[in-house]
Design a protein around this motif. Structure first.
Motif, mmCIF file in Angstrom:
data_model
loop_
_atom_site.group_PDB
_atom_site.id
_atom_site.type_symbol
_atom_site.label_atom_id
_atom_site.label_comp_id
_atom_site.label_asym_id
_atom_site.label_seq_id
_atom_site.Cartn_x
_atom_site.Cartn_y
_atom_site.Cartn_z
ATOM 1 N N ALA A 33 0.795 -1.221 0.000
ATOM 2 C CA ALA A 33 0.000 0.000 0.000
ATOM 3 C C ALA A 33 0.830 1.276 0.000
ATOM 4 C CB ALA A 33 -0.935 0.002 1.211
ATOM 5 N N VAL A 34 2.139 1.158 -0.060
ATOM 6 C CA VAL A 34 3.011 2.329 0.043
ATOM 7 C C VAL A 34 3.434 2.793 -1.345
ATOM 8 C CG1 VAL A 34 5.222 3.173 0.907
ATOM 9 C CG2 VAL A 34 3.840 1.653 2.322
ATOM 10 N N GLY A 35 3.178 4.071 -1.632
ATOM 11 C CA GLY A 35 3.556 4.651 -2.915
ATOM 12 C C GLY A 35 4.704 5.638 -2.768
ATOM 13 N N MET A 36 5.255 6.026 -3.884
ATOM 14 C CA MET A 36 6.407 6.927 -3.886
ATOM 15 C C MET A 36 6.062 8.294 -3.295
ATOM 16 S SD MET A 36 8.961 5.143 -5.029
ATOM 17 C CE MET A 36 10.255 5.975 -5.944
ATOM 18 N N ALA A 37 4.869 8.814 -3.559
ATOM 19 C CA ALA A 37 4.483 10.124 -3.014
ATOM 20 C C ALA A 37 4.472 10.088 -1.490
ATOM 21 C CB ALA A 37 3.121 10.544 -3.557
ATOM 22 N N GLU A 38 3.945 9.007 -0.924
ATOM 23 C CA GLU A 38 3.916 8.875 0.538
ATOM 24 C C GLU A 38 5.324 8.769 1.120
ATOM 25 O OE1 GLU A 38 0.205 6.226 1.746
ATOM 26 O OE2 GLU A 38 1.344 5.443 0.033
ATOM 27 N N VAL A 39 6.195 8.061 0.425
ATOM 28 C CA VAL A 39 7.574 7.921 0.904
ATOM 29 C C VAL A 39 8.248 9.283 0.905
ATOM 30 C CG1 VAL A 39 9.844 6.940 0.404
ATOM 31 C CG2 VAL A 39 7.794 5.513 0.197
ATOM 32 N N ALA A 40 8.087 10.040 -0.176
ATOM 33 C CA ALA A 40 8.702 11.369 -0.264
ATOM 34 C C ALA A 40 8.182 12.270 0.854
ATOM 35 C CB ALA A 40 8.426 11.991 -1.632
ATOM 36 N N GLU A 41 6.884 12.266 1.062
ATOM 37 C CA GLU A 41 6.299 13.105 2.107
ATOM 38 C C GLU A 41 6.815 12.713 3.490
ATOM 39 O OE1 GLU A 41 1.946 14.036 4.070
ATOM 40 O OE2 GLU A 41 2.024 13.433 1.968
ATOM 41 N N THR A 42 6.834 11.433 3.772
ATOM 42 C CA THR A 42 7.290 10.954 5.077
ATOM 43 C C THR A 42 8.777 11.241 5.289
ATOM 44 O OG1 THR A 42 5.594 9.234 5.057
ATOM 45 C CG2 THR A 42 7.426 8.928 6.578
ATOM 46 N N ALA A 43 9.567 11.135 4.219
ATOM 47 C CA ALA A 43 11.007 11.389 4.321
ATOM 48 C C ALA A 43 11.320 12.880 4.364
ATOM 49 C CB ALA A 43 11.737 10.742 3.147
ATOM 50 N N GLY A 44 10.334 13.718 3.986
ATOM 51 C CA GLY A 44 10.549 15.157 3.996
ATOM 52 C C GLY A 44 11.291 15.671 2.781
ATOM 53 N N CYS A 45 11.098 15.018 1.652
ATOM 54 C CA CYS A 45 11.736 15.459 0.411
ATOM 55 C C CYS A 45 10.689 15.521 -0.693
ATOM 56 C CB CYS A 45 12.876 14.519 0.022
ATOM 57 S SG CYS A 45 12.374 12.858 -0.479
ATOM 58 N N SER A 46 11.069 16.063 -1.817
ATOM 59 C CA SER A 46 10.154 16.103 -2.957
ATOM 60 C C SER A 46 10.187 14.753 -3.674
ATOM 61 C CB SER A 46 10.570 17.209 -3.931
ATOM 62 O OG SER A 46 11.792 16.859 -4.550
ATOM 63 N N ARG A 47 9.188 14.517 -4.512
ATOM 64 C CA ARG A 47 9.193 13.286 -5.304
ATOM 65 C C ARG A 47 10.371 13.278 -6.265
ATOM 66 N NH1 ARG A 47 3.605 11.568 -7.784
ATOM 67 N NH2 ARG A 47 4.872 9.774 -8.288
ATOM 68 N N ALA A 48 10.716 14.444 -6.806
ATOM 69 C CA ALA A 48 11.864 14.535 -7.719
ATOM 70 C C ALA A 48 13.143 14.101 -7.006
ATOM 71 C CB ALA A 48 11.998 15.957 -8.255
ATOM 72 N N THR A 49 13.298 14.532 -5.772
ATOM 73 C CA THR A 49 14.482 14.127 -4.999
ATOM 74 C C THR A 49 14.466 12.627 -4.759
ATOM 75 O OG1 THR A 49 14.643 16.278 -3.936
ATOM 76 C CG2 THR A 49 15.694 14.425 -2.810
ATOM 77 N N LEU A 50 13.313 12.085 -4.405
ATOM 78 C CA LEU A 50 13.196 10.643 -4.187
ATOM 79 C C LEU A 50 13.626 9.876 -5.436
ATOM 80 C CD1 LEU A 50 12.258 8.177 -2.551
ATOM 81 C CD2 LEU A 50 9.941 8.652 -3.351
ATOM 82 N N TYR A 51 13.177 10.355 -6.611
ATOM 83 C CA TYR A 51 13.518 9.671 -7.857
ATOM 84 C C TYR A 51 14.988 9.852 -8.240
ATOM 85 C CZ TYR A 51 8.754 8.214 -8.770
ATOM 86 O OH TYR A 51 7.531 7.591 -8.696
ATOM 87 N N ARG A 52 15.663 10.813 -7.676
ATOM 88 C CA ARG A 52 17.110 10.931 -7.904
ATOM 89 C C ARG A 52 17.856 9.780 -7.218
ATOM 90 N NH1 ARG A 52 16.460 16.720 -6.700
ATOM 91 N NH2 ARG A 52 16.318 17.726 -8.716
#
Length: 196
Positions: A33-52
């Motif tokens: 149930a965990v998506g990339m947007a939720e991971v970025a939000e929880t980690a405190g970064c943008s989705r673009a940063t997560l995808y880097r």
């Protein structure tokens, strides 16, 4: 959002922070149930940063599984000695049973083996170089005469055995130990078995 995410020398710390967010979300929601947007939000970064750091969800999950597998090995069996001929089978059996018990009692690991997440686990167990290396290293530790490719194959088989026991638990700890003792130990410890 934290502006120093991409500061020099912080790549490893940033990746760890993202993987820590994944750990927390898995406990709260389950792996599927965990998506990339939720991971970025929880980690405190943008989705673009997560995808880097991680190209996609599969890459993120592979990295998470690799990190957690390394940490599990360090906690459970890295310091075990499997060198006494008299107790070699019992020591190996205890090590595998300890791994199973540790996964089951650790919430962010146990969630992976719930029925809803079985597809993810199957993919990860076949796609992680880190997990392959851990399995091969484990096998080579007590079967040093094996070639690297044979140790890798036997390690992959051992990982599949562990994943299968976690995904489809049997009739309790005693039954599981009996299955390991009767079917897994003879094969793992038989130095005469040829593995190609």
């Amino acid at each position: 959002m934290n502006g120093d995410w991409l500061a020099e020398g912080r790549a490893e710390l940033a990746a760890e922070r993202i993987l820590d967010a994944v750990r927390m979300l898995f406990v709260e929601k389950g792996a599927s149930a965990v998506g990339m947007a939720e991971v970025a939000e929880t980690a405190g970064c943008s989705r673009a940063t997560l995808y880097r750091y991680f190209d996609n969800r599969q890459a993120l999950y592979v990295a998470f599984a690799g990190r957690e597998a390394r940490q599990l090995i360090e906690r459970v069996w890295l310091n075990r000695s499997i060198n006494s001929e008299a107790g070699r089978a019992d020591q190996l059996l205890d090590a595998i049973a300890s791994v199973l018990a540790e996964v089951r009692k650790t919430p962010h690991l146990a969630v992976w083996f719930e029925p809803a997440n079985s597809g993810i686990v199957a993919q990860l167990s076949n796609s992680s170089d880190v997990i392959d290396a851990i399995g091969a290293g484990f096998v080579a530790g007590y079967r040093p005469a094996l070639t690297d490719s044979a140790a890798r194959l036997l390690g992959q088989w051992m990982i599949r055995v562990v994943v299968s026991l976690l995904t489809l638990p049997g009739g309790g700890e005693d039954e599981e130990r009996a299955m390991l003792r009767n079917f897994v130990m003879p094969f793992l410890l038989d130095d005469t078995t040829t593995i190609e």
